[in-house]
Write a protein that holds these residues in place. Structure first.
Motif, PDB file in Angstrom:
ATOM      1  N   ASN A  41       0.673  -1.042  -0.126  1.00 20.14           N
ATOM      2  CA  ASN A  41      -0.340  -0.086   0.235  1.00 20.14           C
ATOM      3  C   ASN A  41       1.288   1.161   0.385  1.00 20.14           C
ATOM      4  O   ASN A  41       1.168   1.950   1.024  1.00 20.14           O
ATOM      5  CB  ASN A  41      -1.182   0.120   1.006  1.00 20.14           C
ATOM      6  CG  ASN A  41      -1.928   0.877   0.810  1.00 20.14           C
ATOM      7  OD1 ASN A  41      -2.444   1.641   0.270  1.00 20.14           O
ATOM      8  ND2 ASN A  41      -2.196   1.492   2.296  1.00 20.14           N
ATOM      9  N   GLU A 118      -6.763   1.687   4.554  1.00 19.71           N
ATOM     10  CA  GLU A 118      -6.750   0.503   4.433  1.00 19.71           C
ATOM     11  C   GLU A 118      -7.401  -0.691   6.056  1.00 19.71           C
ATOM     12  O   GLU A 118      -8.378  -0.650   5.899  1.00 19.71           O
ATOM     13  CB  GLU A 118      -5.210  -0.014   5.216  1.00 19.71           C
ATOM     14  CG  GLU A 118      -4.427  -0.331   4.541  1.00 19.71           C
ATOM     15  CD  GLU A 118      -2.999  -0.922   5.216  1.00 19.71           C
ATOM     16  OE1 GLU A 118      -3.228  -1.220   6.135  1.00 19.71           O
ATOM     17  OE2 GLU A 118      -1.568   0.462   4.329  1.00 19.71           O
ATOM     18  N   TYR A 143      -6.580  -1.687  -7.129  1.00 20.29           N
ATOM     19  CA  TYR A 143      -6.308  -1.294  -5.966  1.00 20.29           C
ATOM     20  C   TYR A 143      -6.821  -2.422  -4.583  1.00 20.29           C
ATOM     21  O   TYR A 143      -6.046  -2.556  -3.681  1.00 20.29           O
ATOM     22  CB  TYR A 143      -6.555   0.419  -5.329  1.00 20.29           C
ATOM     23  CG  TYR A 143      -5.992   1.061  -3.898  1.00 20.29           C
ATOM     24  CD1 TYR A 143      -4.916   1.077  -4.331  1.00 20.29           C
ATOM     25  CD2 TYR A 143      -6.698   1.218  -3.495  1.00 20.29           C
ATOM     26  CE1 TYR A 143      -4.265   1.800  -2.738  1.00 20.29           C
ATOM     27  CE2 TYR A 143      -6.098   1.266  -1.803  1.00 20.29           C
ATOM     28  CZ  TYR A 143      -4.825   1.374  -1.869  1.00 20.29           C
ATOM     29  OH  TYR A 143      -4.331   2.234  -0.532  1.00 20.29           O
ATOM     30  N   VAL A 147      -3.694  -4.397  -3.781  1.00 21.50           N
ATOM     31  CA  VAL A 147      -2.669  -3.669  -2.867  1.00 21.50           C
ATOM     32  C   VAL A 147      -3.802  -3.583  -1.259  1.00 21.50           C
ATOM     33  O   VAL A 147      -3.426  -4.614  -0.327  1.00 21.50           O
ATOM     34  CB  VAL A 147      -3.338  -2.316  -2.962  1.00 21.50           C
ATOM     35  CG1 VAL A 147      -2.175  -1.266  -1.878  1.00 21.50           C
ATOM     36  CG2 VAL A 147      -2.323  -1.926  -3.962  1.00 21.50           C
TER      37      VAL A 147
END
Length: 209
Positions: A41, A118, A143, A147
């Motif tokens: 990330n 997150e 993403y 990620v």
């Protein structure tokens, strides 16, 4: 039920999907398990995904590597000191230059804080990143998948995944977006990993050719 995937559960999720879908079973039987595609990330990872928009993976990686050569470590501050010409020399189009600069500015001024993302739900991640210039649903899907390792995302805007799905299930070329999404519903709550199986199928077939 897993909400994210990791090396501990990835193959278990693949097996769970295969137990309910004979076509995904055939992918694993023919080509083995897919790689567990993940990225950290970081600003660099988001730049990489932006560079991958509507170009080949090889072209995007060439541009990323050129930028890495130029900067050493790819940081928002480093990108912001580069001129248009310097970014063009790193194979950045005018559009990608605008997008990556905007992302860099958003991180530097605190509008976007990647570690905080997150903790957000998928919908909140989408709402946060959608505010960025040049960041649309495909970029956010990738993403979320690569990620944040969220397990239940199907990137309907991804041509490789869509074409692999049509080929694997012998669907007509004109199969609609809605019909494809309906098929993907059968893979809930693990649509991300199902997509990785589709990409694995797509790439393995191409490599054979």
């Amino acid at each position: 039920m897993f909400t994210t995937f990791s090396s501990d559960n990835f193959h278990k999720i693949c097996d769970a999907l295969a137990s309910n879908d004979k076509d995904l079973t055939s992918v694993i039987q023919t080509y083995g398990y897919p790689p567990m595609w993940t990225r950290p990330n970081t600003f660099e990872s988001l730049v990489h995904i932006i560079l991958e928009q509507q170009v080949s993976l090889a072209s995007a990686l060439a541009a990323l590597n050129k930028l890495r050569e130029r900067l050493g470590e790819i940081t928002p501050e480093g990108v912001l000191v580069l001129s248009d010409e310097e970014l063009k020399a790193c194979y950045f189009s005018r559009q990608k230059t605008v997008y990556v600069r905007y992302l860099a500015e958003s991180i530097v001024n605190g509008t976007v804080h990647l570690p905080a993302i997150e903790k957000l739900s998928n919908d909140d991640v989408r709402a946060t990143l959608n505010q960025l210039k040049g960041v649309g649903n495909w970029t956010i899907d990738v993403y979320l998948m690569f990620v944040l390792q969220r397990v239940d995302v199907f990137p309907i805007g991804d041509l490789a995944a869509v074409n692999a799905l049509k080929h694997l299930k012998n669907l007509p070329v004109e199969t609609t977006r809605e019909e494809l999404l309906e098929i993907a519903v059968n893979w809930q709550p693990y649509r991300t990993v199902a997509t990785m199986l589709l990409w694995h199928y797509y790439l393995s077939r191409r490599a054979k050719k």
